[in-house]
Design an enzyme around this catalytic site. Sequence first.
Site, PDB file in Angstrom:
ATOM      1  CG  ASN A 174      21.572 -42.060 -60.904  1.00 14.20           C
ATOM      2  OD1 ASN A 174      22.131 -41.036 -61.277  1.00 14.20           O
ATOM      3  ND2 ASN A 174      20.862 -42.832 -61.719  1.00 14.20           N
ATOM      4  CD1 TRP A 175      22.396 -37.395 -55.972  1.00 20.05           C
ATOM      5  CD2 TRP A 175      23.465 -35.441 -56.253  1.00 20.05           C
ATOM      6  NE1 TRP A 175      22.790 -36.944 -54.737  1.00 20.05           N
ATOM      7  CE2 TRP A 175      23.459 -35.743 -54.885  1.00 20.05           C
ATOM      8  CE3 TRP A 175      24.097 -34.276 -56.671  1.00 20.05           C
ATOM      9  CZ2 TRP A 175      24.036 -34.918 -53.921  1.00 20.05           C
ATOM     10  CZ3 TRP A 175      24.678 -33.451 -55.727  1.00 20.05           C
ATOM     11  CH2 TRP A 175      24.643 -33.765 -54.361  1.00 20.05           C
ATOM     12  CE  LYS A 176      17.367 -41.647 -61.593  1.00 23.36           C
ATOM     13  NZ  LYS A 176      16.057 -42.225 -61.847  1.00 23.36           N
ATOM     14  CD  GLU A 216      16.289 -42.308 -65.450  1.00 18.13           C
ATOM     15  OE1 GLU A 216      17.311 -41.641 -65.196  1.00 18.13           O
ATOM     16  OE2 GLU A 216      15.426 -42.567 -64.589  1.00 18.13           O
ATOM     17  CD  GLU A 242      18.083 -48.329 -60.798  1.00 22.66           C
ATOM     18  OE1 GLU A 242      18.026 -47.689 -59.743  1.00 22.66           O
ATOM     19  OE2 GLU A 242      18.350 -47.809 -61.891  1.00 22.66           O
ATOM     20  N   GLY A 277      11.083 -43.661 -59.866  1.00 21.58           N
ATOM     21  CA  GLY A 277      10.457 -42.347 -59.767  1.00 21.58           C
ATOM     22  C   GLY A 277       8.939 -42.361 -59.708  1.00 21.58           C
ATOM     23  CB  SER A 330       9.973 -46.022 -55.576  1.00 26.91           C
ATOM     24  OG  SER A 330       9.551 -45.370 -56.765  1.00 26.91           O
ATOM     25  N   GLY A 385      17.542 -42.838 -56.481  1.00 29.86           N
ATOM     26  CA  GLY A 385      17.457 -41.605 -57.256  1.00 29.86           C
ATOM     27  C   GLY A 385      17.000 -40.452 -56.377  1.00 29.86           C
ATOM     28  N   GLY A 386      15.715 -40.149 -56.435  1.00 34.88           N
ATOM     29  CA  GLY A 386      15.156 -38.970 -55.770  1.00 34.88           C
ATOM     30  C   GLY A 386      15.559 -38.839 -54.306  1.00 34.88           C
TER      31      GLY A 386
HETATM   32  P1  13P Z   1      14.191 -43.325 -57.779  1.00 27.05           P
HETATM   33  O1  13P Z   1      14.839 -43.707 -56.471  1.00 27.05           O
HETATM   34  O2  13P Z   1      13.968 -41.843 -57.899  1.00 27.05           O
HETATM   35  O3  13P Z   1      12.978 -44.143 -58.064  1.00 27.05           O
HETATM   36  O4  13P Z   1      15.262 -43.662 -58.947  1.00 27.05           O
HETATM   37  C1  13P Z   1      15.854 -44.909 -58.974  1.00 27.05           C
HETATM   38  C2  13P Z   1      16.936 -44.883 -59.984  1.00 27.05           C
HETATM   39  O5  13P Z   1      16.691 -44.849 -61.175  1.00 27.05           O
HETATM   40  C3  13P Z   1      18.320 -44.870 -59.489  1.00 27.05           C
HETATM   41  O6  13P Z   1      19.227 -45.101 -60.516  1.00 27.05           O
END
Ligand code: 13P
Length: 248
Positions: free
Chosen positions: A9-11, A95, A163, A169, A208, A229-230
């Site tokens: 998920n690149w957000k 989010e 999650e 994050g 994470s 995410g990251g």
């Molecule tokens: P991170 O991997 O950056 O913690 O984000 C997780 C996330 O929200 C994926 O949707």
Amino acid sequence: MARKLAAGNWKMNGTAASLAEIESLAQAHPNPGCDVLICPPATLLSRLAGATSGSSIKAGGQDCHTAASGAHTGDIAADMIADAGGSHVIVGHSERRADHGETDADISAKAEAVWRAGLTAVICVGETLAEREAGETIAIVAGQLAGSIPEGATGENTVIAYEPVWAIGTGKVPTLEEIGAVHADIRARLKARFAAAGDDMSILYGGSVKPTNADEIFGVADVDGALVGGASLKAEDFGGIIAALERA
Ligand code: 13P
């Protein structure tokens, strides 16, 4: 049996320059031993789907509207995501729940819109830190599952992502026992409600996930992959997570 899925998920990250990461990921993992999905920002979806078309890497959206079309400035319909080459849509990410006040009922309606477009909904659930500290994790997640998954969910049209909000994050990850307890509870509830289909739905852990902790997380029962995410933004990091899921 649930399929193994590594989902990124690149957000709100990524421009045309980021497509180079996808090209190197597709080159390094042309035929991965698990499903691989990247959900870039909507502006990149079509180009990313084009960049991955020679590989088995799939593209998806991060959200959609409940309606198929209409006067909803700035919103995107699930059909548009399908048209751009997407196969999945994330709905109910924490989010979106926090920033846009999305309720379980909204998320359920979005999941139905995803299904109507012939796509797979990645339905997200997870507790806040205050809820975990109050011992409410299982109850919160159970309520979100009950309210956010429409009737008719199958292993084909639905993926669940657990999650914990406090792990997103932050570099903080629940213990393996804590992850296992929530995933086992989610599996039991899916089976109770959807019978055999409950065994077929993939349950992803998110929060994470890194190449350094992916092996141990994927070793937990009923963890069928990750929503990342990251660490999905860099081909090397996401490739490490894909490799860990292939080993699991
Ligand atoms: P991170 O991997 O950056 O913690 O984000 C997780 C996330 O929200 C994926 O949707």
